[in-house]
Write an enzyme that holds these catalytic residues in place. Structure first.
Site, PDB file in Angstrom:
ATOM      1  N   HIS A 179      -0.153   1.358 -12.921  1.00 53.54           N
ATOM      2  CA  HIS A 179       0.682   0.270 -13.702  1.00 53.54           C
ATOM      3  C   HIS A 179       2.166   0.358 -13.373  1.00 53.54           C
ATOM      4  CE1 HIS A 179       0.862  -3.593 -15.669  1.00 53.54           C
ATOM      5  NE2 HIS A 179       1.933  -2.859 -16.562  1.00 53.54           N
ATOM      6  N   ASP A 228      -5.606  -3.875 -18.059  1.00 52.36           N
ATOM      7  CA  ASP A 228      -4.247  -2.743 -18.736  1.00 52.36           C
ATOM      8  C   ASP A 228      -4.550  -2.028 -20.034  1.00 52.36           C
ATOM      9  OD1 ASP A 228      -3.110  -3.221 -16.202  1.00 52.36           O
ATOM     10  OD2 ASP A 228      -2.038  -4.749 -17.169  1.00 52.36           O
ATOM     11  N   GLY A 234     -10.619  -4.511 -20.781  1.00 54.39           N
ATOM     12  CA  GLY A 234      -9.513  -5.222 -21.220  1.00 54.39           C
ATOM     13  C   GLY A 234      -8.292  -4.778 -20.226  1.00 54.39           C
ATOM     14  N   GLU A 273       5.567   6.545  -9.443  1.00 51.25           N
ATOM     15  CA  GLU A 273       4.115   6.226  -9.190  1.00 51.25           C
ATOM     16  C   GLU A 273       3.477   7.198  -8.105  1.00 51.25           C
ATOM     17  OE1 GLU A 273       3.102   2.070  -8.606  1.00 51.25           O
ATOM     18  OE2 GLU A 273       4.712   1.373  -9.592  1.00 51.25           O
ATOM     19  N   GLY A 326       0.770  -1.307  -0.042  1.00 48.41           N
ATOM     20  CA  GLY A 326      -0.148   0.055  -0.087  1.00 48.41           C
ATOM     21  C   GLY A 326       0.774   1.287  -0.228  1.00 48.41           C
TER      22      GLY A 326
HETATM   23  C1  GAR Z   1       2.969  -0.948  -7.664  1.00 46.36           C
HETATM   24  O1  GAR Z   1       4.044  -0.952  -8.215  1.00 46.36           O
HETATM   25  C2  GAR Z   1       1.731  -0.987  -8.558  1.00 46.36           C
HETATM   26  O2  GAR Z   1       1.946  -0.134  -9.843  1.00 46.36           O
HETATM   27  C3  GAR Z   1       1.651  -2.481  -9.018  1.00 46.36           C
HETATM   28  O3  GAR Z   1       1.759  -2.966  -7.914  1.00 46.36           O
HETATM   29  C4  GAR Z   1       2.779  -2.383  -6.766  1.00 46.36           C
HETATM   30  C5  GAR Z   1       1.946  -2.101  -5.456  1.00 46.36           C
HETATM   31  O4  GAR Z   1       2.879  -1.542  -4.753  1.00 46.36           O
HETATM   32  N1  GAR Z   1       0.436  -2.594  -9.602  1.00 46.36           N
HETATM   33  C6  GAR Z   1       0.308  -3.502 -10.685  1.00 46.36           C
HETATM   34  O5  GAR Z   1       1.354  -4.004 -11.305  1.00 46.36           O
HETATM   35  C7  GAR Z   1      -0.995  -3.744 -11.420  1.00 46.36           C
HETATM   36  N2  GAR Z   1      -0.979  -4.286 -12.696  1.00 46.36           N
HETATM   37  P1  GAR Z   1       2.023  -0.688  -3.364  1.00 46.36           P
HETATM   38  O6  GAR Z   1       1.240  -1.870  -2.772  1.00 46.36           O
HETATM   39  O7  GAR Z   1       3.458  -0.410  -2.573  1.00 46.36           O
HETATM   40  O8  GAR Z   1       1.363   0.547  -3.669  1.00 46.36           O
END
Ligand code: GAR
Length: 208
Positions: free
Chosen positions: A111, A152, A150, A181, A12
């Site tokens: 993503h 992503d 779809g 991110e 998270g």
């Molecule tokens: C993040 O890097 C997010 O972009 C990825 O999971 C991670 C979660 O990190 N999501 C995906 O790959 C979705 N396809 P977090 O729990 O520390 O936010």
């Protein structure tokens, strides 16, 4: 007030970035009202609790009904709380139209790559960075997009670039991508809350 729900299955850190941005006043007309997880032991739930945000977990593992029935429960929950925007933040469960349709263009995902590259089934978390390193890409990044049926594949809202260094491992790369991110996700939420995102066909138009 735009009521926001964040869905997370793991650590998270993106949820934390959204909470921090809210507390720093980035989107005064938006408020995170709910954190939902399909994993009852997800650290994300603890983060919600630390900030006195309501959290709900429904274990997807061992759920007695169908995938549609599972999503129906979440939909009921979000509708009961009058949620306007759902932010997927490391939510690893593929959703059904039961949840996607009512929240079309009101549900975002982050993503860890520059979509449409390195997206689709099986491409999540560390698998993405492993594939990027293996493909010897010179550049990667992160994408915030609307969720459609779809995987992503929905309209892109924001992207941020990250250079891939020759000595990068999936782990070192993941760390730098995560930083991006944490910048672009709160910004995408701000744009949504301020009504600055319009969808035109399969494209997003931003007004600043
Ligand atoms: C993040 O890097 C997010 O972009 C990825 O999971 C991670 C979660 O990190 N999501 C995906 O790959 C979705 N396809 P977090 O729990 O520390 O936010």
């Amino acid at each position: 007030m735009i009521k926001i729900a964040v869905f997370a299955s793991g650590g998270g850190s993106n949820l934390q970035a959204l909470i921090d941005a809210q507390e720093n006043g980035l989107y005064p007309k938006g408020q995170i009202r709910l954190v939902f997880s399909n994993v009852p032991e997800a650290q994300a739930l603890q983060r919600a609790e630390n900030h006195k945000i309501e959290s709900v977990a429904i274990a997807s593992k061992g759920f007695p009904g169908t995938r549609e029935e599972y999503d129906q429960e979440i939909l009921r929950l979000c509708q009961a709380k009058k949620i306007d925007l759902i932010c997927l933040a490391g939510y690893t469960r593929i959703m059904t139209p039961v949840l996607i349709k009512p929240y079309l263009f009101k549900m975002m995902n982050i993503h860890p790559a520059l979509l449409p590259k390195f997206g689709g089934p099986g491409m999540y978390g560390h698998f993405v960075h492993e594939a990027v390193v293996k493909a010897k890409e010179k550049e990667t990044g992160a994408t915030v997009h609307f969720v459609t049926e779809g995987i992503d594949a929905g309209p892109v809202i924001l992207q941020g670039d990250v250079k891939v260094h020759p000595n990068d491992t999936p782990l070192t790369l993941a760390e730098r991508v995560l930083k991006v991110e944490h910048q672009i996700y709160p910004e995408a939420v701000r744009l949504f809350v301020e009504g600055k995102i319009k969808v035109d066909g399969d494209r997003v138009k931003l007004s600043y």
